[in-house]
Scaffold this motif. Structure first.
Motif, short mmCIF file in Angstrom:
data_model
loop_
_atom_site.label_atom_id
_atom_site.label_comp_id
_atom_site.label_asym_id
_atom_site.label_seq_id
_atom_site.Cartn_x
_atom_site.Cartn_y
_atom_site.Cartn_z
N VAL A 22 0.85 -1.19 0.00
CA VAL A 22 0.00 0.00 0.00
C VAL A 22 0.89 1.24 0.00
CG1 VAL A 22 -1.77 1.30 1.26
CG2 VAL A 22 -1.89 -1.19 1.15
N ALA A 23 0.61 2.12 -0.94
CA ALA A 23 1.40 3.34 -1.08
C ALA A 23 0.55 4.56 -0.77
CB ALA A 23 1.95 3.44 -2.49
N THR A 24 1.20 5.60 -0.26
CA THR A 24 0.59 6.90 -0.06
C THR A 24 1.22 7.83 -1.09
OG1 THR A 24 0.34 6.45 2.29
CG2 THR A 24 0.16 8.76 1.60
N VAL A 25 0.39 8.65 -1.73
CA VAL A 25 0.85 9.53 -2.81
C VAL A 25 0.41 10.96 -2.53
CG1 VAL A 25 0.66 10.03 -5.29
CG2 VAL A 25 0.71 7.65 -4.50
N GLY A 26 1.29 11.90 -2.87
CA GLY A 26 0.96 13.32 -2.77
C GLY A 26 1.80 14.09 -3.76
N ILE A 27 1.73 15.41 -3.68
CA ILE A 27 2.59 16.23 -4.53
C ILE A 27 3.74 16.80 -3.70
CG2 ILE A 27 0.78 16.76 -6.20
CD1 ILE A 27 0.70 19.63 -5.02
N THR A 28 4.83 17.09 -4.36
CA THR A 28 6.04 17.52 -3.67
C THR A 28 5.98 18.97 -3.20
OG1 THR A 28 7.15 18.28 -5.68
CG2 THR A 28 7.42 15.93 -5.08
N ASP A 29 6.90 19.31 -2.34
CA ASP A 29 7.06 20.68 -1.87
C ASP A 29 7.29 21.60 -3.06
OD1 ASP A 29 7.31 22.71 0.03
OD2 ASP A 29 9.46 22.38 0.26
N PHE A 30 8.10 21.16 -4.02
CA PHE A 30 8.36 21.95 -5.23
C PHE A 30 7.04 22.23 -5.97
CE2 PHE A 30 8.99 22.10 -9.82
CZ PHE A 30 9.90 23.14 -9.94
N ALA A 31 6.23 21.19 -6.16
CA ALA A 31 4.97 21.33 -6.90
C ALA A 31 4.02 22.29 -6.22
CB ALA A 31 4.31 19.97 -7.07
N VAL A 79 -9.05 8.28 -0.61
CA VAL A 79 -8.69 9.67 -0.84
C VAL A 79 -8.64 10.34 0.52
CG1 VAL A 79 -9.43 11.86 -1.87
CG2 VAL A 79 -9.75 9.73 -3.12
N ASN A 80 -7.69 11.24 0.70
CA ASN A 80 -7.57 11.96 1.97
C ASN A 80 -8.83 12.81 2.19
OD1 ASN A 80 -6.90 13.52 4.17
ND2 ASN A 80 -4.88 14.08 3.42
N THR A 92 0.79 23.49 3.23
CA THR A 92 1.47 23.61 4.53
C THR A 92 2.14 22.32 4.99
OG1 THR A 92 -0.59 23.14 5.72
CG2 THR A 92 -0.06 25.47 5.31
N ASP A 93 1.66 21.16 4.52
CA ASP A 93 2.20 19.88 4.97
C ASP A 93 2.11 18.84 3.84
OD1 ASP A 93 3.25 17.91 6.62
OD2 ASP A 93 1.41 17.62 7.79
N PRO A 94 2.82 19.09 2.72
CA PRO A 94 2.66 18.23 1.55
C PRO A 94 3.05 16.77 1.77
CG PRO A 94 4.55 19.67 1.25
CD PRO A 94 3.83 20.13 2.49
N TYR A 95 3.95 16.50 2.71
CA TYR A 95 4.40 15.12 2.96
C TYR A 95 3.72 14.48 4.17
CZ TYR A 95 8.07 16.72 -0.17
OH TYR A 95 8.75 17.25 -1.24
N GLY A 96 2.84 15.22 4.81
CA GLY A 96 2.15 14.71 5.99
C GLY A 96 0.65 14.72 5.76
N GLN A 97 -0.04 15.65 6.42
CA GLN A 97 -1.50 15.72 6.35
C GLN A 97 -2.02 16.09 4.96
OE1 GLN A 97 -2.40 18.44 9.58
NE2 GLN A 97 -2.94 16.72 10.89
N GLY A 98 -1.15 16.56 4.08
CA GLY A 98 -1.56 16.94 2.73
C GLY A 98 -1.46 15.83 1.70
N TRP A 99 -1.32 14.57 2.15
CA TRP A 99 -1.29 13.45 1.20
C TRP A 99 -2.60 13.40 0.42
CZ3 TRP A 99 -4.82 9.39 1.65
CH2 TRP A 99 -5.50 9.29 2.86
N MET A 100 -2.55 12.78 -0.77
CA MET A 100 -3.73 12.77 -1.65
C MET A 100 -4.48 11.44 -1.64
SD MET A 100 -3.55 15.62 -3.83
CE MET A 100 -2.46 17.01 -3.79
N VAL A 101 -3.79 10.34 -1.99
CA VAL A 101 -4.45 9.03 -2.09
C VAL A 101 -3.60 7.92 -1.50
CG1 VAL A 101 -5.80 9.60 -4.17
CG2 VAL A 101 -3.56 8.52 -4.42
N LYS A 102 -4.26 6.83 -1.18
CA LYS A 102 -3.59 5.57 -0.85
C LYS A 102 -4.00 4.59 -1.94
CE LYS A 102 -3.34 6.23 4.14
NZ LYS A 102 -1.92 6.40 4.32
N LEU A 103 -3.04 3.77 -2.37
CA LEU A 103 -3.34 2.80 -3.41
C LEU A 103 -2.67 1.47 -3.14
CD1 LEU A 103 -1.23 2.91 -6.55
CD2 LEU A 103 -0.98 4.80 -4.98
N GLU A 104 -3.31 0.42 -3.64
CA GLU A 104 -2.73 -0.91 -3.62
C GLU A 104 -1.86 -1.01 -4.88
OE1 GLU A 104 -4.13 -5.58 -3.47
OE2 GLU A 104 -5.63 -4.00 -3.60
#
Length: 125
Positions: A22-31, A79-80, A92-104
């Motif tokens: 299971v992976a968690t996906v979001g956008i980077t600080d740069f994005a 979806v978050n 404010t927290d792209p790698y923490g609470q700002g995650w977007m989706v979890k996927l198998e």
């Protein structure tokens, strides 16, 4: 900018973390910096199996709307829900609470083939 070493990255500025299959996906600080103030996240792909680099949703900023691309093939599990009321968490927290989706993840080895933090940092500098 912040690019955590334990994550993997894509050329499209998504990050991914893996726990089992299971992976968690979001956008980077740069994005998020490039997009500016994020006002809406639209992801309606829960339950869908998608290929790597498929669009799984969009993120709307004050200035623009940008597609979100899946780093690896898999099935969207979640979806978050917090982003409905607090899309600014992506800023404010792209790698923490700002995650977007979890996927198998369809193939766990695909995650290792993505960019390291060092490679991603070099690609955006």
């Amino acid at each position: 900018m912040n690019f955590p070493a334990e994550l993997r990255y894509t050329k499209d500025h998504e990050w991914i973390s893996l726990e089992g299959n299971v992976a968690t996906v979001g956008i980077t600080d740069f994005a998020q910096r490039e997009l500016g103030d994020i006002v809406y996240v639209d992801i309606d792909s829960v339950g869908k199996s998608l290929e790597a680099e498929a669009v799984f949703g969009t993120v709307e900023a004050v200035k623009t709307v940008s597609d979100l691309f899946l780093p690896v093939a898999g099935k969207i599990l979640e979806v978050n829900p917090v982003l409905n009321d607090q899309p600014e968490l992506v800023n404010t927290d792209p790698y923490g609470q700002g995650w977007m989706v979890k996927l198998e993840v369809a193939n766990v080895a695909d995650v290792a083939a993505l960019m390291s933090a060092e490679d991603y940092s070099a690609s955006v500098s």
